[in-house]
Write a protein that holds these residues in place. Structure first.
Motif, mmCIF file in Angstrom:
data_model
loop_
_atom_site.group_PDB
_atom_site.id
_atom_site.type_symbol
_atom_site.label_atom_id
_atom_site.label_comp_id
_atom_site.label_asym_id
_atom_site.label_seq_id
_atom_site.Cartn_x
_atom_site.Cartn_y
_atom_site.Cartn_z
ATOM 1 N N GLN A 63 0.819 -1.214 0.000
ATOM 2 C CA GLN A 63 0.000 0.000 0.000
ATOM 3 C C GLN A 63 0.852 1.263 0.000
ATOM 4 N N MET A 64 2.033 1.188 0.605
ATOM 5 C CA MET A 64 2.886 2.378 0.633
ATOM 6 C C MET A 64 3.368 2.736 -0.772
ATOM 7 N N ALA A 65 3.314 1.754 -1.679
ATOM 8 C CA ALA A 65 3.686 2.056 -3.066
ATOM 9 C C ALA A 65 2.783 3.156 -3.610
ATOM 10 N N ALA A 66 1.516 3.164 -3.173
ATOM 11 C CA ALA A 66 0.578 4.196 -3.631
ATOM 12 C C ALA A 66 1.052 5.569 -3.157
ATOM 13 N N VAL A 67 1.499 5.631 -1.888
ATOM 14 C CA VAL A 67 1.987 6.916 -1.366
ATOM 15 C C VAL A 67 3.207 7.337 -2.173
ATOM 16 N N LYS A 68 4.024 6.344 -2.508
ATOM 17 C CA LYS A 68 5.249 6.662 -3.248
ATOM 18 C C LYS A 68 4.908 7.254 -4.613
ATOM 19 N N LYS A 69 3.914 6.644 -5.273
ATOM 20 C CA LYS A 69 3.558 7.126 -6.604
ATOM 21 C C LYS A 69 2.996 8.538 -6.531
ATOM 22 N N VAL A 70 2.099 8.758 -5.565
ATOM 23 C CA VAL A 70 1.519 10.094 -5.427
ATOM 24 C C VAL A 70 2.641 11.078 -5.120
ATOM 25 N N ASN A 71 3.545 10.661 -4.267
ATOM 26 C CA ASN A 71 4.637 11.530 -3.848
ATOM 27 C C ASN A 71 5.517 11.914 -5.028
ATOM 28 N N SER A 72 5.658 10.954 -5.982
ATOM 29 C CA SER A 72 6.549 11.247 -7.108
ATOM 30 C C SER A 72 5.978 12.391 -7.955
ATOM 31 N N PHE A 73 4.642 12.538 -7.947
ATOM 32 C CA PHE A 73 4.040 13.639 -8.710
ATOM 33 C C PHE A 73 4.113 14.957 -7.946
ATOM 34 N N LEU A 74 4.372 14.879 -6.628
ATOM 35 C CA LEU A 74 4.355 16.112 -5.839
ATOM 36 C C LEU A 74 5.624 16.923 -6.060
ATOM 37 N N SER A 75 6.556 16.334 -6.836
ATOM 38 C CA SER A 75 7.805 17.079 -7.036
ATOM 39 C C SER A 75 7.836 17.775 -8.399
ATOM 40 N N ILE A 76 6.678 17.820 -9.101
ATOM 41 C CA ILE A 76 6.660 18.479 -10.420
ATOM 42 C C ILE A 76 6.830 19.990 -10.217
ATOM 43 N N GLU A 77 7.550 20.612 -11.147
ATOM 44 C CA GLU A 77 7.631 22.077 -11.143
ATOM 45 C C GLU A 77 6.286 22.622 -11.604
ATOM 46 N N SER A 78 5.772 23.651 -10.941
ATOM 47 C CA SER A 78 4.551 24.286 -11.438
ATOM 48 C C SER A 78 4.930 25.375 -12.434
ATOM 49 N N GLU A 79 3.926 25.791 -13.224
ATOM 50 C CA GLU A 79 4.175 26.938 -14.104
ATOM 51 C C GLU A 79 4.371 28.163 -13.219
ATOM 52 N N ASN A 80 5.084 29.146 -13.751
ATOM 53 C CA ASN A 80 5.291 30.352 -12.964
ATOM 54 C C ASN A 80 4.098 31.271 -13.172
ATOM 55 N N TYR A 81 3.173 31.272 -12.199
ATOM 56 C CA TYR A 81 1.939 32.035 -12.376
ATOM 57 C C TYR A 81 2.110 33.505 -12.002
ATOM 58 N N GLU A 82 3.240 33.839 -11.365
ATOM 59 C CA GLU A 82 3.357 35.167 -10.770
ATOM 60 C C GLU A 82 3.578 36.257 -11.822
ATOM 61 N N GLY A 83 4.630 36.094 -12.641
ATOM 62 C CA GLY A 83 4.982 37.169 -13.563
ATOM 63 C C GLY A 83 5.697 38.277 -12.806
ATOM 64 N N SER A 84 6.383 39.163 -13.588
ATOM 65 C CA SER A 84 7.170 40.190 -12.902
ATOM 66 C C SER A 84 6.416 41.521 -12.812
ATOM 67 N N ILE A 85 5.278 41.621 -13.523
ATOM 68 C CA ILE A 85 4.484 42.864 -13.425
ATOM 69 C C ILE A 85 3.334 42.600 -12.484
ATOM 70 N N ASP A 86 2.996 43.568 -11.667
ATOM 71 C CA ASP A 86 1.854 43.389 -10.780
ATOM 72 C C ASP A 86 0.568 43.570 -11.571
ATOM 73 N N VAL A 87 -0.493 42.874 -11.155
ATOM 74 C CA VAL A 87 -1.769 42.945 -11.903
ATOM 75 C C VAL A 87 -2.260 44.381 -11.984
ATOM 76 N N SER A 88 -2.029 45.143 -10.921
ATOM 77 C CA SER A 88 -2.563 46.519 -10.874
ATOM 78 C C SER A 88 -1.940 47.398 -11.967
ATOM 79 N N GLN A 89 -0.749 47.005 -12.454
ATOM 80 C CA GLN A 89 -0.098 47.833 -13.479
ATOM 81 C C GLN A 89 -0.658 47.574 -14.877
#
Length: 1560
Positions: A1286-1312
């Motif tokens: 059963q711990m294999a399931a945790v391992k598999k889920v865990n392996s996806f938790l290390s994906i890089e996310s897209e950079n949602y921030e951007g360098s300009i603030d929304v207000s600009q």
């Protein structure tokens, strides 16, 4: 004291024979030694010579395993003989203690007898394996001699008037009987095998299965000892440590366990009822059939179960005896000379049972036997359950193959229901069988337990038992509640999965429109409901665990407290601990009873469903079918099961040679049969009595091309199916010319693929012919598609394989029909999903050339009227009847109107052809998507492999052989990851409460020991001998008071224990819920915000698995395993602690036991994991095969391939059953071993306790705990193994938790960013370089361009030139590593993604709709008014259609928008883009998958509605951008031309004009 055989007592004349030789008891005993010595002298040389010669042959192969007659009886008798010898030895030794000097003759012959009996069975086993019966003569002589000598002894005893009251007399009598029986067995072997005294010995062959070396499951064939201890599993389980167990290693099933054998058994029982009942309407009872087919093994298993349960009570009784007599040891009176006969002492049986050492040995034997019987009972039920499941699966499959098509299409029998029958109902019945012996064994166990308690404790025991019985219904209630909650949890998780699947399928669109959050919240919403349900589930589970732990404590508390107050007699340690052990025994059946009852109820429901299914409509049998249609397995008995053993040729394969191969074609005399199929006055229906087809009179000419044309829904496909016999005939007849009916190939309109390689899908069971195969692939132009696939035509496709596009699937189905060497080919609209080039190619190469050259009869349903000129015969349909029939000439002359109508349609189609001067046909597109998927997937795989290697290197610093160490490691890291996601507070609470609970439990029992031992003379409180009344008055009440003073502490401790039980059970379950909540939340967010590249390279199935199977394990399976593991481990540890505390000598024995235990668990965990994986991996193909068959019924039946598919199903079922059988045998292997270890622990604890005279209360305490160890040892290992899986399931889920996310921030603030940006839609592209991944080559190199506001821009180029990549770059979806895109003065790479993507619109090539309402699909953010939505729908020309739907804007959209046509879906996407009033619209090959009409609408709308906006069109038909104001032409990632379309066309050599010319 000197040793002498006959003893040297003073005054005895032990060696005198004055009264006759035989009257000297010692001489008779000496005589008894003779046979034993004789046997040992004869057999030892033979065994040693035998072993010496055999050691050269490594192992006798099991094909020589032969059982001589009476094999099992002999083993049973020998074991009984050994037991009686043990009793005889014990009796001799104990009698010897009563004599003045040592009399060896009292026990020495018995000891030799024991050795001889052991030798006899070893000797027999070796002779049997060598199949050399002549050597059995030695045994025969031994039995005769032993029988005679024992008879003499018995006769002498009888003369001396000794009788049944003397133990030695009984033992001798028993031995006489046993030797007599063994002699009889031996005579029987001679009688049957005739190996001596007969002229011709019988030749015998080993059982059929064992001649087939593929059978590796040896349980039915090995000897009794190996059967009982699963010894034959050793090589497999220990070997698993070196290399994983594969399917090859577990081989095939023995014949008796194969699905076919069991199916025939069940089927016969089922049919027999059908024939015997008077009432033909009444359906046969499945229960009765199951009982007829599988009743006997269940009875056997129940017998084992009863024996085990009765032996289970020996434990408490022996403890009681040991504790009691431990005190009275000192009082044994020496030399009761009254019982001296024949010069020695004779004792009664009760005297022997008062000896504590004897009791300890008895306790050990009883435990070993009890456990052996219990495991045997389990094994038999499991095997029967598996046999039943195989039979039921075959029965269901047979029924599926005969289901009437209308059932499937009218929705009476959905695929879901069939899958449930296969996956759920059969398993429910199998589980019911596993548990059913409990149904009748448990009540007996409970009654026995209560009687014994009453015998020990009197009335107070009944009160304690009452507590248990009162709380049992509560447990049942909780169990039913649990089942309900589980159901609702399942519903929610199905719903959640559906939403997750939709998100993942439409992830590109969600990202481009910046809608991830909205849809993510939809999933979280459902997950919230699911978690509420899970919390309820956790609550009930913890209640159930709590009750299970608290009931025995409560019962013990009530019993002992009442006993202290109402009974006259002091509670002795013997009785106290015996009753404690009994309470432990009683709890298990009560706890299980609720489960069993629940399963029984489920089984009733399952049987009802099965019954309904087996009674549902079957397809009709028409005359031309000659009963050959549904070759039921019985009719195939003629070549599969003729009752004798000739069925199996040497390889043990079922012979399939009689299976109808489509006949090889002889040259056919064309004159005689010019009509292949004829229908006269046909009225056909799909189940309801309304006829779908009416008044059909047609003929299909032989060897010619017949086309069936007509509008959509006029019954063209139905006509084909009616000819194939799939529809119900109301009246009329279908005639087939003789040789044609069994030679049909059929390609259905909805393409149906097997989960197999491309090659298997095309050959479809026909022999492979390279030339023909190549011709077919070329005719269907499949080669380019195959080249793209990672393994060419050996790539797995189908549900589990690679997802092909519609056109590719359809071409494979057509190829299948062409490849089959059949007389008739039916093609149902093969061009529907193909573009024009492919259609033409298929028509010319495939249909006209390939089929016509072969002179095959061809029936083609089509909408493409331009092909009518090729038809030899035309059937025009209208509204379910035939409008016209004849050649094109006939129709031209006789029905001018129809011909003209066709002509106009043809012209229109020809114009479309003109228009389709296409740049990229749909096919190239499909190929492109495929290629993109694989290209990226390879890169990903490379990276993955590297990662894994690194991990391995980190883990494996120690240089052990990597495989082994890695395979036997327990994933502690993952356990910690799991626990920490549950929160540290919960972990702390769980650990501390668990420790506290077990400490208190130990304290209770210790207190009980102190309390009961407080008065060492266990007399009654009132002395029975004194004058009672006087004594009572004088008697000081202090003793009673002192006795009762222990009660308050006892009550407090029990109360604390019960409270702690509640806390621990709650903390574990809620820790699980917390962990599940966190893991799923993190997983979902990681995946939704992952870059689009992640979805290109990770197969959808893999991501979905994390959300389905793995999440399910984390939600529901890990918490109970964790709970059970901690509980059993702590119990075992506390037990070992207490035993060591009571008798420190036990610690010495503990070391070897611990080592043994370590190795057992180590080997088992590895093997169990492998077998579990095999079981899981073999289950999937089986379930897929069922659903696949149900989907492709018409095709399978048209091709007449039922027998082949049945054969496949039987193979898959057997493979899965083999894995499951081995898994359960491995569990038995473990349990038998841990149980025997437990028995050894009890024995050592008992012996240590007897030799060290400590307080009797503490001895009781130690032994009671030792008994519990036997129950819990195997649970420790089983739970460890489960947790590891059963711990294999945790391992598999865990392996996806290390994906890089897209950079949602951007360098300009929304207000600009201005509110209405981009207001103009001016785009500047400066020196742009784009790649999908830093590891990959750039897809766009140094592109620069300038687009004015409101300009209509076209982008074109060959496949893979980077057009689509540019569209993704506008949304910052790909890695822009150089240059920039500036829209209205802002560099888009600096913007927050949410802002950028929410301000632009795109229409993708594949229209994506989500399930829900139309409103949700147009405006999920709910920011627009209804008017705005209607306006958008009007522009997209959908308003009238939507108005007509029930609910208007809130009308339902099914999953993937399946309830709208592709064109309508594309228009919805247009409306969606319009709702978002952005000044830039990007159309990415949006017209690729729609028909001309829809495309015209689209173009018109874009020109008018988007007149003032910037529109970027990525063209798939160059014609669609001929009017564009500016055209960018790309070639392999660089911009080669940039000008207006008109200018580029004027340049003859420009790439643009070349593209336009090429696709003219």
């Amino acid at each position: 004291m000197a040793l002498s055989f006959c003893g040297n007592d003073r005054g005895s004349n032990a060696y005198s024979v004055d009264n006759g030789v035989l009257d000297n008891g010692c001489f008779v005993d000496a005589l008894n030694l003779v046979p034993h010595v004789f046997l040992l002298f004869i057999t030892f040389p033979i065994l040693f010579i035998g072993w010496g010669s055999q050691s050269s042959k490594v192992q006798i192969h099991h094909n020589t395993w032969l059982h001589f007659p009476g094999h099992n009886l002999r083993w049973i008798l020998t074991f009984t003989l050994l037991f009686v010898h043990v009793c005889e030895i014990a009796e001799g030794i104990v009698s010897n203690t009563q004599m003045q000097s040592n009399h060896l003759h009292l026990f020495m012959p018995a000891f030799m007898g024991f050795i001889a009996a052991t030798t006899s069975v070893v000797y027999y086993h070796n002779i049997e394996t060598a199949n050399f019966p002549k050597l059995l003569l030695a045994l025969f002589i031994y039995w005769i001699l032993a029988f005679i000598t024992k008879m003499i002894k018995l006769w002498k005893f009888a003369e001396a008037s000794l009788g049944v009251q003397h133990l030695r007399f009984c033992i001798t009598a028993l031995l006489v009987v046993l030797y007599g029986l063994l002699m009889a067995v031996e005579i029987n072997v001679i009688r049957v095998r005739r190996y001596v005294f007969f002229a011709n010995p019988q030749r015998v062959k080993p059982p059929e299965d064992l001649q087939d070396l593929g059978v590796r499951f040896l349980q039915p064939f090995v000897n009794l000892l190996s059967k009982a201890t699963y010894w034959w599993m050793n090589p497999l389980i220990i070997g698993a440590h070196k290399r994983p167990i594969e399917l090859k290693k577990i081989g095939k099933l023995p014949i008796a366990m194969r699905a076919l054998t069991n199916y025939l058994r069940l089927k016969d029982a089922y049919d027999e009822q059908r024939h015997t009942t008077e009432d033909p309407e009444k359906s046969p009872s499945i229960w009765r059939s199951m009982y007829r087919a599988f009743g006997r093994p269940i009875l056997l298993s129940s017998t084992f179960r009863y024996m085990a349960d009765l032996l289970g009570f020996a434990g408490p009784l022996c403890i009681s005896g040991i504790v009691e007599h431990q005190n009275n040891r000192t009082e044994v009176v020496m030399n009761k000379t009254g019982n001296m006969t024949l010069g020695v002492y004779f004792m009664s049986s009760t005297e022997l049972l008062q000896n504590t050492s004897v009791l300890a040995v008895l306790l050990f034997l009883a435990l070993v036997l009890q456990r052996t019987f219990l495991q045997a009972s389990y094994y038999v039920t499991v095997e029967t359950g598996i046999n039943l499941r195989g039979a039921l699966l075959a029965m269901i499959y047979n029924k599926i193959l005969r289901l009437s098509t209308s059932n499937m299409s009218m929705g009476e029998m959905t695929l879901g229901q069939i899958n449930n029958l296969v996956a759920i109902e059969t398993n429910q019945l199998m589980w019911f069988l596993f548990l059913c012996p409990n149904l009748w064994a448990m009540p007996v166990q409970i009654i026995m337990g209560v009687i014994l308690l009453y015998y020990l404790l009197g009335d107070s025991a009944l009160i304690g038992a009452g507590v248990i019985l009162l709380l049992a219904p509560v447990q049942y209630l909780i169990a039913t509640k649990l089942a309900d909650t589980q159901k609702s949890t399942l519903d929610y998780s199905t719903d959640r999965l559906k939403k997750t699947t939709e998100i993942l399928k439409g992830i590109k669109l969600l990202k481009l429109y910046a809608w991830e959050n909205i849809f993510c919240d939809r999933v979280e919403d459902t997950r919230g409901k699911e978690l509420t349900s899970l919390k309820t589930f956790a609550l009930y589970t913890s209640m159930s665990i709590f009750l299970n732990a608290a009931i025995p404590i409560a019962a013990v508390l009530v019993t002992f407290v009442t006993h202290a107050y109402i009974e006259e007699v002091r509670l002795s340690p013997a009785k106290a601990f015996a009753s404690l052990a009994l309470f432990h025994i009683l709890v298990t059946p009560l706890f299980l009873l609720s489960t069993v009852v629940r399963f029984a109820v489920k089984a009733l429901v399952s049987v009802q469903k099965l019954g309904e299914f087996l009674q549902s409509d079957e397809i009709g049998d028409d005359s031309w079918r000659n009963g050959d249609m549904s070759m039921p397995l019985e009719s195939s008995k003629k070549y599969k099961y003729p009752g004798d053993t000739k069925v199996f040729n040497r390889k043990g394969r079922y012979r399939m040679d009689n299976y109808e191969q489509p006949m090889r074609r002889q040259l056919r005399p064309t004159e005689t049969e010019d009509v292949a199929v004829q229908v006269n006055d046909g009225f056909f229906t799909w189940g309801s009595n309304l006829s779908t087809l009416s008044d059909i009179n047609i003929r299909i000419p032989t060897g010619q091309l017949t086309m069936i044309v007509g509008q959509v829904g006029c019954g063209k496909s139905s006509l084909l199916l009616a000819m194939l016999g799939e529809m119900q005939t109301i009246s009329g007849k279908v005639f087939w010319s003789n040789k044609n009916r069994y030679s049909v190939a059929y390609a259905a309109q909805k393409s149906w693929l097997l989960n197999a390689t491309v090659e298997d899908n095309i050959t479809f069971g026909s022999p492979f012919n390279k030339q023909r195969y190549k011709a077919v692939i070329d005719a269907c132009s499949l080669q380019p598609d195959i080249d793209i696939l990672p393994f060419g035509d050996q790539t797995e496709i189908g549900e589990r394989g690679i997802n092909l596009s519609g056109g590719q699937r359809q071409r494979i189905c057509v190829a299948r029909a062409l490849y089959q060497n059949t007389n008739i080919v039916f093609l149902d609209d093969p061009f529907s999903a193909l573009d024009i080039h492919l259609s033409d190619h298929l028509m010319q190469e495939g249909i006209l050339k390939f089929l016509q050259d072969d002179k095959r009869t061809l029936v083609l349903v089509t909408h493409k009227l331009q092909y009518l000129i090729h038809a030899d015969w035309i059937i025009a349909m209208k509204d379910g009847s035939v409008l016209r029939e004849g050649t094109l000439k006939d129709i031209q002359t006789h029905d001018v109107e129809l011909y003209e109508h066709w002509k106009t349609l043809m012209n229109r189609q020809d114009q479309e052809l003109e228009k389709e001067t296409e740049l990229e046909s749909q096919t190239t597109l499909e190929r492109k998507t495929l290629r993109r998927v694989f290209y990226s997937r390879d890169a990903k795989n490379q990276i993955d492999d590297e990662d894994e290697e690194e991990e391995v290197e980190e883990d494996e610093d120690d240089n052990m052989s990597t495989t082994t160490s890695r395979r036997s490691k327990i994933p502690w890291k993952m356990c910690w990851r799991y626990l920490s996601s549950g929160g540290f507070l919960m972990v702390f609470l769980m650990v501390s409460s668990k420790l506290a609970k077990h400490s208190v439990m130990v304290a209770i029992d210790y207190w009980l020991a102190a309390w009961t031992s407080s008065n060492p003379r266990n007399e009654s409180l009132a002395n029975p001998f004194a004058n009672v009344t006087n004594y009572r008055l004088n008697y000081d009440a202090t003793q009673i008071a002192e006795h009762r003073s222990y009660v308050p502490v006892f009550i407090i401790l029990c109360g604390a224990a019960i409270a702690l039980c509640l806390i621990t059970s709650l903390s574990v379950e809620f820790l699980g819920v917390a962990a599940a909540t966190n893991l799923h939340h993190n997983l979902l967010n990681k995946i939704i915000y992952a870059p689009i590249r992640f979805f290109d390279i990770t197969p959808l199935g893999q991501i979905l698995n994390r959300f389905s199977a793995d999440t399910n394990i984390i939600d529901q399976h890990i918490p109970p395993t964790l709970e059970s593991l901690t509980r059993s481990t702590l119990l075992c540890l506390s037990a070992i602690g207490i035993i060591s505390f009571v008798t420190p000598a036990f610690l010495i024995a503990l070391v070897p036991l611990a080592v043994a235990f370590y190795f057992i668990q180590k080997y088992f965990r590895v093997a169990s994991k492998d077998l579990q994986d095999l079981d899981d991996s073999t289950q999937l193909p089986l379930l897929c095969h069922f659903s696949e068959t149900a989907e492709g019924l018409t095709t399978i039946r048209a091709f007449r391939h039922e027998a082949r598919f049945k054969q496949r199903m039987l193979e898959l079922t057997d493979t899965n059953n083999t894995a499951y059988l081995f898994l359960s045998a491995a569990n038995r292997w473990l349990e038998v071993r841990t149980d025997y270890l437990g028995a050894v622990i009890v024995l050592t604890a008992a012996v240590a306790a007897i030799w060290t005279t400590s307080q009797s209360g503490l001895i009781g305490l130690g032994l009671t705990y030792a008994l519990t160890v036997t129950n819990y040892l195997n649970w420790v290992v089983r739970n460890l193994a489960d947790l590891e899986v059963q711990m294999a399931a945790v391992k598999k889920v865990n392996s996806f938790l290390s994906i890089e996310s897209e950079n949602y921030e951007g360098s300009i603030d929304v207000s600009q960013v201005p509110e209405n940006w981009p207001q103009h839609g001016e785009i500047k592209i400066q020196d742009l370089c784009v790649r999908y991944d830093p590891m990959l080559k750039p897809v766009l190199k140094h592109v620069s361009a300038h687009i004015n506001p409101g300009q209509k821009l076209g982008i074109c180029g060959r496949t893979g030139s980077g057009k689509s990549s540019l569209s993704l770059a506008f949304f910052n979806m790909v890695d822009v590593f150089e240059g920039k895109i500036i829209i209205d003065g802002i560099d888009i790479c600096k913007l927050p993604l949410q802002t950028l993507r929410s301000r632009m619109s795109i229409i993708l090539q594949d229209p994506v709709l989500f399930s829900g309402s139309i409103r949700l699909n147009l405006d999920p953010e709910c920011t627009c008014t209804d008017d705005r939505l209607w306006e958008a729908l009007e522009i997209a020309q959908l308003k009238n259609m939507v108005k007509a739907l029930p609910g208007g804007l809130d009308a339902v959209v099914t999953e993937g928008g399946e309830n709208f046509s592709v064109g309508q879906r594309q228009l919805f996407c247009l409306a969606r883009a319009f709702v978002r009033k952005s000044s830039i619209l990007i159309m990415d090959e949006a017209t690729a998958s729609i028909d001309m009409a829809t495309e015209n609408i689209l173009q018109k709308v874009v020109m008018t509605a988007f007149a003032d906006r910037t529109v970027v069109t990525i063209a798939h038909l160059v014609s669609s951008i001929v009017e564009a104001e500016q055209v960018l032409v790309f070639s392999s990632g660089t911009l080669v031309e940039c000008d207006s379309a008109a200018n580029l066309l004027m340049q003859e050599d420009s790439l643009f004009s070349i593209l336009v010319r090429t696709y003219k």
